[in-house]
Scaffold this active site. Structure first.
Site, mmCIF file in Angstrom:
data_model
loop_
_atom_site.group_PDB
_atom_site.id
_atom_site.type_symbol
_atom_site.label_atom_id
_atom_site.label_comp_id
_atom_site.label_asym_id
_atom_site.label_seq_id
_atom_site.Cartn_x
_atom_site.Cartn_y
_atom_site.Cartn_z
ATOM 1 C CG ASP A 108 35.383 47.422 40.125
ATOM 2 O OD1 ASP A 108 35.134 47.795 41.267
ATOM 3 O OD2 ASP A 108 35.347 48.209 39.154
ATOM 4 C CE LYS A 136 39.381 48.870 41.764
ATOM 5 N NZ LYS A 136 38.824 49.699 40.665
ATOM 6 C CG ASP A 164 43.596 48.406 29.741
ATOM 7 O OD1 ASP A 164 42.900 47.765 30.558
ATOM 8 O OD2 ASP A 164 43.110 48.982 28.752
HETATM 9 P P1 5GP Z 1 33.889 43.852 37.495
HETATM 10 O O1 5GP Z 1 33.019 43.124 36.530
HETATM 11 O O2 5GP Z 1 34.304 43.021 38.686
HETATM 12 O O3 5GP Z 1 33.261 45.165 37.923
HETATM 13 O O4 5GP Z 1 35.177 44.308 36.729
HETATM 14 C C1 5GP Z 1 36.127 43.420 36.311
HETATM 15 C C2 5GP Z 1 36.928 43.965 35.163
HETATM 16 O O5 5GP Z 1 36.892 45.400 35.084
HETATM 17 C C3 5GP Z 1 38.369 43.582 35.352
HETATM 18 O O6 5GP Z 1 38.638 42.319 34.793
HETATM 19 C C4 5GP Z 1 39.093 44.741 34.686
HETATM 20 O O7 5GP Z 1 39.233 44.458 33.320
HETATM 21 C C5 5GP Z 1 38.171 45.924 34.858
HETATM 22 N N1 5GP Z 1 38.567 46.756 36.018
HETATM 23 C C6 5GP Z 1 37.941 46.851 37.202
HETATM 24 N N2 5GP Z 1 38.575 47.701 38.027
HETATM 25 C C7 5GP Z 1 39.657 48.157 37.338
HETATM 26 C C8 5GP Z 1 40.709 49.086 37.661
HETATM 27 O O8 5GP Z 1 40.827 49.664 38.747
HETATM 28 N N3 5GP Z 1 41.637 49.284 36.690
HETATM 29 C C9 5GP Z 1 41.587 48.678 35.469
HETATM 30 N N4 5GP Z 1 42.562 48.970 34.612
HETATM 31 N N5 5GP Z 1 40.603 47.812 35.132
HETATM 32 C C10 5GP Z 1 39.639 47.552 36.066
#
Ligand code: 5GP
Length: 182
Positions: A108, A136, A164
Site C-alpha cells: 500500500d 496499490k 482481513d
Molecule cells: P503499507 O505499509 O504498504 O501501507 O501496508 C501494508 C500492509 O497494510 C499490508 O501488509 C496489509 O496488512 C495492510 N493493508 C494495506 N492495504 C490493505 C487493504 O486494502 N486491505 C487489507 N485488508 N489490508 C491492507
C-alpha cells in the site's frame, strides 16, 4: 443483497477480482520465478498473517530447489520519538549469502515493506527479491522495488485471499472491495 456482495462485520464488500484471475497471476509469477531462480537456492519469506495464502499457492508451483519460512511484524509502542516501532520477528534461519524472496500480500504505502527490507539487510543476504500479490501504485510513497507483482489495484480497501477486516475475510478465495456507503 446482490449475489456478488458479502457482509463482513459491519461493512459490505463486492467481488473485484475472481479466483481464476488470482490463480492465473500466481501461476505467471511461479513460471517467471522457475526461470529466474535456477541454481539460486532461494529461501522464501512469507510475511504473516496476510501472505499465507499467496505463499502457499505460489510455493506449490515452484519447481527449483527452495525453502520457505514465515515471519511476522510485531508492533510495539517504542520509547523513541517515532512512536510505534515495527520489528520483524521469527528469523531463525541463516540468511547470510542467501537469495531471499519476500512474499507480501499487498503493498500500500510501502512503509511495511521498506521496514522489512531494512531489517533483512542486516542479515547480509546475497540478494533480496520482493513478490507481492497486490500493489496499490497510487498509494505507494516509499521507494521500494517490486520484482514480481500479481495485480495492480486502485487505492481502495480490499479483503479476501489472506487479507482481513478485523481478522475476518481471510478465507475468501477471491478479492473483494469495500462498497462505500451512500
Ligand atoms: P503499507 O505499509 O504498504 O501501507 O501496508 C501494508 C500492509 O497494510 C499490508 O501488509 C496489509 O496488512 C495492510 N493493508 C494495506 N492495504 C490493505 C487493504 O486494502 N486491505 C487489507 N485488508 N489490508 C491492507
Amino acid at each position: 443483497m446482490p449475489k456478488n456482495q458479502i457482509k463482513v462485520l459491519d461493512l459490505t464488500f463486492e467481488t473485484s477480482i475472481p479466483e481464476a484471475t488470482i490463480q492465473a497471476e500466481v501461476k505467471r509469477i511461479a513460471d517467471e520465478m522457475n526461470r529466474d531462480l535456477v541454481d539460486k537456492n532461494p529461501i522464501f519469506l512469507g510475511i504473516l498473517n496476510g501472505a499465507f495464502m499467496f505463499a502457499s499457492d505460489l510455493f506449490k508451483q515452484i519447481t527449483v530447489p527452495c525453502q520457505i519460512t514465515f515471519l511476522k511484524l510485531a508492533s510495539y509502542e517504542g520509547t523513541t520519538t517515532t512512536g510505534t516501532v515495527k520489528q520483524l520477528i521469527g528469523i531463525n534461519q541463516e540468511l547470510k549469502d542467501r537469495v531471499v524472496i519476500v512474499l507480501e500480500d499487498i503493498v500500500d504505502t510501502g512503509i511495511t515493506l521498506d521496514t522489512i527490507i531494512r531489517q533483512l539487510s542486516g542479515y547480509q543476504p546475497k540478494e533480496i527479491i520482493v513478490a507481492t500479490m497486490l500493489h496499490k501504485p497510487d498509494a505507494t510513497k516509499m521507494k521500494v522495488t517490486l520484482d514480481y507483482v500479481g495485480l495492480e489495484i486502485p487505492n481502495d480497501f480490499v479483503l479476501g485471499y489472506g487479507l482481513d477486516y478485523n481478522g475476518y475475510g481471510r478465507n475468501l478465495p477471491e478479492i473483494y472491495t469495500l462498497v462505500e456507503e451512500e
